[in-house]
Write a protein that holds these residues in place. Structure first.
Motif, PDB file in Angstrom:
ATOM      1  N   ARG A 207      46.710  46.805  26.433  1.00 11.91           N
ATOM      2  CA  ARG A 207      48.136  46.868  26.940  1.00 11.91           C
ATOM      3  C   ARG A 207      48.005  47.506  28.330  1.00 11.91           C
ATOM      4  O   ARG A 207      48.654  46.830  29.159  1.00 11.91           O
ATOM      5  N   ARG A 208      47.018  48.229  28.654  1.00  9.53           N
ATOM      6  CA  ARG A 208      46.682  48.865  29.996  1.00  9.53           C
ATOM      7  C   ARG A 208      46.244  47.765  31.045  1.00  9.53           C
ATOM      8  O   ARG A 208      46.568  47.577  32.083  1.00  9.53           O
ATOM      9  N   ILE A 209      45.156  47.085  30.371  1.00  6.71           N
ATOM     10  CA  ILE A 209      44.671  45.849  31.083  1.00  6.71           C
ATOM     11  C   ILE A 209      45.776  44.801  31.552  1.00  6.71           C
ATOM     12  O   ILE A 209      45.662  44.430  32.698  1.00  6.71           O
ATOM     13  N   GLN A 210      46.503  44.578  30.664  1.00  6.88           N
ATOM     14  CA  GLN A 210      47.349  43.510  30.918  1.00  6.88           C
ATOM     15  C   GLN A 210      48.400  43.942  31.639  1.00  6.88           C
ATOM     16  O   GLN A 210      48.716  43.109  32.855  1.00  6.88           O
ATOM     17  N   LEU A 211      48.680  45.423  31.966  1.00  8.26           N
ATOM     18  CA  LEU A 211      49.785  45.961  32.938  1.00  8.26           C
ATOM     19  C   LEU A 211      49.079  45.839  34.353  1.00  8.26           C
ATOM     20  O   LEU A 211      49.785  45.659  35.428  1.00  8.26           O
ATOM     21  N   LEU A 212      47.996  46.309  34.214  1.00  9.12           N
ATOM     22  CA  LEU A 212      47.135  46.227  35.807  1.00  9.12           C
ATOM     23  C   LEU A 212      46.956  44.890  36.218  1.00  9.12           C
ATOM     24  O   LEU A 212      47.539  44.508  37.771  1.00  9.12           O
ATOM     25  N   SER A 213      46.749  43.754  35.294  1.00 15.05           N
ATOM     26  CA  SER A 213      46.950  42.557  35.655  1.00 15.05           C
ATOM     27  C   SER A 213      48.455  42.073  36.285  1.00 15.05           C
ATOM     28  O   SER A 213      48.330  41.322  37.413  1.00 15.05           O
ATOM     29  N   GLN A 214      49.216  42.483  35.606  1.00 11.11           N
ATOM     30  CA  GLN A 214      50.540  42.038  36.010  1.00 11.11           C
ATOM     31  C   GLN A 214      50.877  42.884  37.522  1.00 11.11           C
ATOM     32  O   GLN A 214      51.753  42.134  38.246  1.00 11.11           O
ATOM     33  N   GLU A 215      50.298  43.943  37.608  1.00 14.38           N
ATOM     34  CA  GLU A 215      50.612  44.554  38.823  1.00 14.38           C
ATOM     35  C   GLU A 215      49.737  44.019  40.065  1.00 14.38           C
ATOM     36  O   GLU A 215      49.950  44.151  41.302  1.00 14.38           O
ATOM     37  N   GLY A 216      49.181  42.849  39.641  1.00 12.10           N
ATOM     38  CA  GLY A 216      48.278  42.208  40.916  1.00 12.10           C
ATOM     39  C   GLY A 216      46.567  42.512  40.799  1.00 12.10           C
ATOM     40  O   GLY A 216      46.029  41.594  41.898  1.00 12.10           O
ATOM     41  N   ILE A 217      46.143  43.195  39.893  1.00 14.92           N
ATOM     42  CA  ILE A 217      44.719  43.227  40.067  1.00 14.92           C
ATOM     43  C   ILE A 217      44.213  42.008  39.188  1.00 14.92           C
ATOM     44  O   ILE A 217      44.407  41.585  38.290  1.00 14.92           O
ATOM     45  N   ASP A 218      43.086  41.454  39.894  1.00  8.88           N
ATOM     46  CA  ASP A 218      42.338  40.237  39.267  1.00  8.88           C
ATOM     47  C   ASP A 218      41.318  40.829  38.581  1.00  8.88           C
ATOM     48  O   ASP A 218      40.541  41.649  38.919  1.00  8.88           O
ATOM     49  N   PHE A 219      41.042  40.216  37.241  1.00  7.19           N
ATOM     50  CA  PHE A 219      39.956  40.574  36.110  1.00  7.19           C
ATOM     51  C   PHE A 219      38.832  39.217  36.093  1.00  7.19           C
ATOM     52  O   PHE A 219      39.518  38.450  35.678  1.00  7.19           O
ATOM     53  N   VAL A 220      37.547  39.521  36.793  1.00  7.14           N
ATOM     54  CA  VAL A 220      36.722  38.441  36.501  1.00  7.14           C
ATOM     55  C   VAL A 220      35.869  38.672  35.415  1.00  7.14           C
ATOM     56  O   VAL A 220      34.899  39.520  35.588  1.00  7.14           O
ATOM     57  N   LEU A 221      36.056  38.182  34.223  1.00  6.07           N
ATOM     58  CA  LEU A 221      35.079  38.413  32.992  1.00  6.07           C
ATOM     59  C   LEU A 221      34.098  37.627  32.700  1.00  6.07           C
ATOM     60  O   LEU A 221      33.905  36.572  33.527  1.00  6.07           O
ATOM     61  N   ASN A 222      33.201  37.968  31.996  1.00  8.30           N
ATOM     62  CA  ASN A 222      31.752  37.336  31.586  1.00  8.30           C
ATOM     63  C   ASN A 222      31.115  37.109  32.794  1.00  8.30           C
ATOM     64  O   ASN A 222      30.506  35.783  32.801  1.00  8.30           O
ATOM     65  N   THR A 223      31.213  37.791  33.675  1.00  6.87           N
ATOM     66  CA  THR A 223      30.291  37.713  35.024  1.00  6.87           C
ATOM     67  C   THR A 223      29.499  38.753  35.223  1.00  6.87           C
ATOM     68  O   THR A 223      29.948  39.891  35.460  1.00  6.87           O
ATOM     69  N   GLU A 224      28.388  38.319  35.590  1.00  9.81           N
ATOM     70  CA  GLU A 224      27.210  39.250  35.821  1.00  9.81           C
ATOM     71  C   GLU A 224      26.645  39.136  37.207  1.00  9.81           C
ATOM     72  O   GLU A 224      26.390  38.325  37.393  1.00  9.81           O
ATOM     73  N   ILE A 225      26.760  40.381  38.052  1.00 11.99           N
ATOM     74  CA  ILE A 225      26.302  40.432  39.206  1.00 11.99           C
ATOM     75  C   ILE A 225      24.396  40.227  39.233  1.00 11.99           C
ATOM     76  O   ILE A 225      24.006  40.710  38.519  1.00 11.99           O
ATOM     77  N   GLY A 226      24.262  39.257  40.181  1.00 16.92           N
ATOM     78  CA  GLY A 226      22.952  38.834  40.110  1.00 16.92           C
ATOM     79  C   GLY A 226      22.748  37.575  39.156  1.00 16.92           C
ATOM     80  O   GLY A 226      21.472  36.874  39.413  1.00 16.92           O
ATOM     81  N   LYS A 227      23.536  37.143  38.361  1.00 14.98           N
ATOM     82  CA  LYS A 227      23.273  36.116  37.686  1.00 14.98           C
ATOM     83  C   LYS A 227      24.361  35.223  37.667  1.00 14.98           C
ATOM     84  O   LYS A 227      23.952  33.859  38.239  1.00 14.98           O
ATOM     85  N   ASP A 228      25.717  35.461  37.944  1.00 16.63           N
ATOM     86  CA  ASP A 228      26.711  34.565  38.214  1.00 16.63           C
ATOM     87  C   ASP A 228      27.388  34.711  39.511  1.00 16.63           C
ATOM     88  O   ASP A 228      27.851  33.574  40.119  1.00 16.63           O
ATOM     89  N   ILE A 229      27.123  35.713  40.013  1.00 13.59           N
ATOM     90  CA  ILE A 229      27.499  36.114  41.483  1.00 13.59           C
ATOM     91  C   ILE A 229      26.459  36.955  42.008  1.00 13.59           C
ATOM     92  O   ILE A 229      26.108  38.021  41.570  1.00 13.59           O
ATOM     93  N   THR A 230      26.169  36.669  43.460  1.00 14.19           N
ATOM     94  CA  THR A 230      25.061  37.831  43.927  1.00 14.19           C
ATOM     95  C   THR A 230      25.729  38.967  44.785  1.00 14.19           C
ATOM     96  O   THR A 230      26.982  38.624  44.810  1.00 14.19           O
TER      97      THR A 230
END
Length: 493
Positions: A207-230
């Protein structure tokens, strides 16, 4: 305060818990909501003490005393007593981004430093806090707060636990564009995967994650630094980066037989259990099932207790938890006086459940595991232990010595190691090139800058394994420093 003699007239009442044997049949939260009548009485116990130690937020004797985010506790207690719930919510949200989390899983150091605690049981601050935020959601008072103006600055937050979420929330409200990177399938970090559902239902987190998303925060999931983006791509694409990756490197045992099948880290067990509950379906080979097994938890803290509660719901055959130190006293000792956090014996929800099912508290004290024994196929068979004698030497340091003749063999098919965390996983830190100190990110508290320009750190990754409320505090403060770094001054507090 609304009733200045309330602390003398009313006794402490805590939130009622569901019957232990009943709640073992499900994964729902183990507590029940308090009635408004009860909350009215409990808020009346706040005593208008002039200097409210409940929100001092400092460390005394190595333990947290008072609220690290400096919640305005007497103010919202008074407003609850007067029935002014909407104003109480506004006061609460001035300092706490996520009261629905702290109201459920914080150990409430605020109550340990409550002035009433000097001579009587403390005000039930934590229960009142949860009631305020729950009423806010129930009545529709909490709605998306869309920033009216954007600064054009972009910030990446690595990690979506309480520190990362708090930093992102603050910076988003300041008008910056925030993206949170999370390697797991769901956001929330420890809140989602480390804390069992019976303490914090995942619908509350989502519920809180959805609220933060509605407020404009982008969530990029299943993404590992060093593997999917440096790390270099992050630094190039964003004006600042905050590392809030937690202290996920689990402390291990250096014991004979450690490699036996059936010996697992506690957090791996809790994570896989939650994944199964969320229908993320770890394979049968990955899933750790305690059904019909003799289970031993090594480590006496909250994570160990959560393993006990989880194993009980999986219908283990038996459960024991080993602690290194003696049983805590029933009341404060002279070296643990107010306003320190009370270091006293309590019956956690998990132990009440184990006692209800098996007839005894599963905790064993001053136990030292000597070796782990596997059968011919490499599967865990038993643990060998010895009882320890606890004492304090002339320098005031604790000493543990083996007691001859107290050796014991414990049958076990599952062992969970719950002896703490050493710090963040080092490969990520090496990618960013940040300096470390005692395996943690080197960044000064209150400043949060690393040695790399534009890269900040907050939460357990910086301070080490700690409380959720400290993670929120650090996330808020790191956001303030990032705002200063980007804008020259800050609108955040």
């Amino acid at each position: 305060m609304g009733k200045t003699t309330g602390f003398m007239e009313y006794s402490r009442e805590e939130a009622k818990e569901r019957n232990p044997l009943t709640r073992l049949k499900d994964w729902k939260e183990h507590t029940e909501p308090m009635s408004e009548e009860t909350l009215h009485r409990q808020s009346a116990r706040c005593m208008d003490c002039a200097t409210p130690f409940c929100h001092i937020g400092m460390e005394i004797g190595g333990m947290t005393s008072g609220c690290p985010i400096h919640n305005l506790i007497p103010e919202w207690n008074d407003l609850v007593f007067r029935g002014r719930w909407r104003e109480a919510l506004d006061r609460l949200l001035k300092t706490n981004n996520f009261p629905e989390f702290t109201g459920r899983v914080c150990p409430a150091p605020c109550e340990g430093s409550c002035t009433v605690e000097i001579s009587s049981p403390a005000v039930t601050i934590k229960n009142i806090e949860q009631a305020i935020i729950d009423k806010g959601f129930e009545n529709g008072w909490i709605t998306p707060r869309i920033p009216g103006k954007r600064t054009g600055k972009k910030i990446a937050v690595v990690g979506s636990g309480p520190a990362g979420l708090a930093a992102a929330d603050q910076l988003n409200q300041a008008g910056h564009s925030v993206t949170i990177y999370e390697r797991a399938e769901r956001a929330g970090g420890l809140l989602t995967y480390g804390i069992p559902n019976m303490k914090l239902e995942k619908e509350i987190v989502e519920r809180r994650i959805q609220l933060l998303s509605q407020e404009g925060i982008d969530f990029v999931l299943n993404t590992e630094i060093g593997k999917d983006i440096t790390s270099e791509e992050l630094k190039d694409q964003y004006d600042a980066v905050i590392l809030c990756v937690g202290a996920q490197k689990q402390r291990d045992l250096d014991l004979e037989g450690r490699e036996a099948n059936g010996v697992h880290f506690a957090m791996d067990y809790l994570t896989k259990s939650t994944q199964r509950l969320l229908n993320q379906h770890p394979s049968d080979e990955e899933f750790i099932d305690a059904r019909d097994k003799d289970v031993i938890v090594i480590g006496g803290g909250d994570t160990g207790a959560d393993c006990v509660a989880t194993a009980l719901r999986q219908e283990c055959r038996s459960i024991v938890q080993f602690g290194k130190y003696p049983k805590l006293p029933e009341a404060r000792t002279p070296d643990n006086m107010w306003p320190e956090l009370p270091n006293v014996f309590t019956m956690d929800y998990a132990y009440e459940e184990a006692q209800a099912k098996f007839g005894e508290d599963p905790r064993q004290y001053t136990v030292q595991t000597k070796k782990i024994v596997a059968d011919e196929e490499g599967n865990l068979k038993e643990l060998h232990t010895v009882q320890m004698q606890y004492s304090v030497n002339a320098q005031g340091k604790p000493e543990l010595k083996e007691i001859p003749g107290t050796e014991k063999v414990w049958p076990a098919q599952l062992v969970f190691i719950a002896i703490g965390f050493e710090g963040p996983e080092q490969p990520l830190l090496q990618q960013f090139g940040v300096n470390t100190e005692n395996q943690k990110i080197a960044a000064k508290h209150g400043d949060y800058r690393t040695n790399i320009d534009g890269v900040f750190a907050a939460g357990d990754a910086r301070r080490g394994q700690s409380l959720i409320v400290w993670a929120i505090q650090e996330g808020r403060e790191a956001a303030r420093e990032v705002d200063k770094y980007l804008m020259g001054s800050t609108v955040l507090v």
